[in-house]
Design an enzyme around this catalytic site. Sequence first.
Site, PDB file in Angstrom:
ATOM      1  N   CYS A  69       0.838  -1.209   0.000  1.00  0.00           N
ATOM      2  CA  CYS A  69       0.000   0.000   0.000  1.00  0.00           C
ATOM      3  C   CYS A  69       0.872   1.259   0.000  1.00  0.00           C
ATOM      4  O   CYS A  69       1.887   1.341   0.687  1.00  0.00           O
ATOM      5  CB  CYS A  69      -0.914  -0.014   1.218  1.00  0.00           C
ATOM      6  SG  CYS A  69      -2.056   1.369   1.252  1.00  0.00           S
ATOM      7  N   CYS A  90       0.269   4.747   7.039  1.00  0.00           N
ATOM      8  CA  CYS A  90      -0.393   4.562   8.344  1.00  0.00           C
ATOM      9  C   CYS A  90       0.579   3.841   9.285  1.00  0.00           C
ATOM     10  O   CYS A  90       1.011   2.714   8.988  1.00  0.00           O
ATOM     11  CB  CYS A  90      -1.684   3.771   8.181  1.00  0.00           C
ATOM     12  SG  CYS A  90      -2.714   4.420   6.844  1.00  0.00           S
ATOM     13  N   CYS A 134       0.352   0.016  10.315  1.00  0.00           N
ATOM     14  CA  CYS A 134      -0.114  -1.001   9.359  1.00  0.00           C
ATOM     15  C   CYS A 134       1.021  -1.812   8.730  1.00  0.00           C
ATOM     16  O   CYS A 134       1.953  -1.253   8.127  1.00  0.00           O
ATOM     17  CB  CYS A 134      -0.943  -0.336   8.276  1.00  0.00           C
ATOM     18  SG  CYS A 134      -1.693  -1.554   7.165  1.00  0.00           S
ATOM     19  N   CYS A 177     -16.181  -9.464   5.276  1.00  0.00           N
ATOM     20  CA  CYS A 177     -15.558  -8.153   5.075  1.00  0.00           C
ATOM     21  C   CYS A 177     -14.296  -8.340   4.242  1.00  0.00           C
ATOM     22  O   CYS A 177     -13.339  -8.979   4.687  1.00  0.00           O
ATOM     23  CB  CYS A 177     -15.235  -7.507   6.416  1.00  0.00           C
ATOM     24  SG  CYS A 177     -14.409  -5.904   6.210  1.00  0.00           S
ATOM     25  N   CYS A 214     -19.377  -6.603   3.218  1.00  0.00           N
ATOM     26  CA  CYS A 214     -18.687  -5.368   3.595  1.00  0.00           C
ATOM     27  C   CYS A 214     -17.384  -5.325   2.813  1.00  0.00           C
ATOM     28  O   CYS A 214     -16.750  -6.359   2.613  1.00  0.00           O
ATOM     29  CB  CYS A 214     -18.407  -5.399   5.098  1.00  0.00           C
ATOM     30  SG  CYS A 214     -17.398  -4.024   5.674  1.00  0.00           S
ATOM     31  N   CYS A 272     -19.367   1.177   8.378  1.00  0.00           N
ATOM     32  CA  CYS A 272     -18.688   0.544   9.502  1.00  0.00           C
ATOM     33  C   CYS A 272     -17.484   1.435   9.785  1.00  0.00           C
ATOM     34  O   CYS A 272     -16.600   1.563   8.928  1.00  0.00           O
ATOM     35  CB  CYS A 272     -18.257  -0.862   9.095  1.00  0.00           C
ATOM     36  SG  CYS A 272     -17.120  -1.620  10.268  1.00  0.00           S
ATOM     37  N   ARG A 286     -18.044  -3.750  17.475  1.00  0.00           N
ATOM     38  CA  ARG A 286     -17.242  -4.947  17.141  1.00  0.00           C
ATOM     39  C   ARG A 286     -15.937  -4.967  17.924  1.00  0.00           C
ATOM     40  O   ARG A 286     -15.112  -4.046  17.783  1.00  0.00           O
ATOM     41  CB  ARG A 286     -16.968  -4.983  15.625  1.00  0.00           C
ATOM     42  CG  ARG A 286     -16.331  -6.267  15.141  1.00  0.00           C
ATOM     43  CD  ARG A 286     -16.406  -6.413  13.632  1.00  0.00           C
ATOM     44  NE  ARG A 286     -17.780  -6.392  13.179  1.00  0.00           N
ATOM     45  CZ  ARG A 286     -18.310  -5.503  12.343  1.00  0.00           C
ATOM     46  NH1 ARG A 286     -17.563  -4.561  11.811  1.00  0.00           N
ATOM     47  NH2 ARG A 286     -19.578  -5.562  11.999  1.00  0.00           N
TER      48      ARG A 286
END
Length: 346
Positions: A55, A59, A62, A99, A132, A192, A264
């Site tokens: 990616c 972040c 991550c 998801c 999702c 979400c 969740r």
Amino acid sequence: MIPNPLFSMTYAELHRIYHQPFFDLIKQARAVHEEHWTGNEVQLCTLLSIKTGGCSEDCGYCAQSARYSTGVEAEKLMDKEQVLERARAARANGSTRLCMGAAWKGVRAGTQKFDQVLDIVRSVAPLGMEVCVTLGQLGEEEARQLKDAGVTAYNHNIDTSPEHYPNIVSTHTFEDRLGTIRHAQDAGMSVCCGGILGLGETIEDRLKMLEVLSNFNPHPESVPINALMPMKGTPLGDNPQVDSFSLVRMIAVARIAIPRAKIRLSAGRTNLNREAQALAFFAGANSIFYGDKLLTAANPRANEDLALLRELGLSAQEPNPDLSAPVADEVRELSPPAPCAKTCGC
Ligand code: SAM
Ligand code: DTB
Ligand code: SF4
């Protein structure tokens, strides 16, 4: 679930609620939970990383960012048949929500990769689970096409307070995140949206994050509360583990602030013992990621989760594939401000 007008909460209210004695907070959260939910159901969601690693974003938590050496290799988008096989297995194991996550900054209509995702969604949707996806940034057009393809919910977390966000991510902004959420909601998808604890934030940051979520109109349909799983090679790889009582406090305040959302209990359950998880369920958590793997990280074994639910007399929530997005309220009901018993000046 009993319909209830939405309300939003101010930071001061959230602060007062959070800083009650632990048992008073749990008692209040439990009462709200019982008012809105049948107390004994937990939704089982399976996560599937359909595009792992590589990616462009930075972040700090991550493992999938290409900027850090985490040992996670960039893979290509999974093909439809592979995804379908995993989706069928998830349904057979009792999941009612799938998801699918992709390690992307975002998606753009008309690109081959986006068309491929739409094709995946169209093939998975008829299985009858809630669908999702979490693909990064969306514009209006992308959101509309995902909704039309059969997506029921879009996951896009705000992760922390607006103030702390720039300390964690520099390649996109908190406002970018809010823009995507708005596009998903405008297209009629449920949202979400939650965050991560353990990013070096203060309790104030955590409550400011909840304040933002509680002011969404409509409210998010689900709120994932992740505990940071420190990833070797990332800037936050050595952060300490989140304290389980503060995690439960956040679950409880989230339940009170966003009463109709599924709360969740998300990443980080491998570091929670059974008793802490039971407390989180009691305080209002009514959904978990289920299956041995999250996106790249470990999750408790499925048979251990089923044993825990059995032990607690909890059952898996029925699927709701027609999940309609919460509707925006025209009149917002503000709960009355309560005086703060503390001397912190809030
Ligand atoms: N790229 C998309 C995005 O950023 O929205 C989707 C995938 S991203 C991995 C989804 C969420 O997973 C993040 O917003 C964060 O809340 C959570 N997450 C990622 N890494 C984590 C970690 N190490 N520990 C806990 N939660 C994590
Ligand atoms: C969310 O809030 N947590 C999930 C899901 N939404 C996509 C992701 C958790 C990721 C945990 C770290 C990993 O597996 O790499
Ligand atoms: Fe990319 Fe999402 Fe990971 Fe950020 S959280 S690096 S956007 S996959």
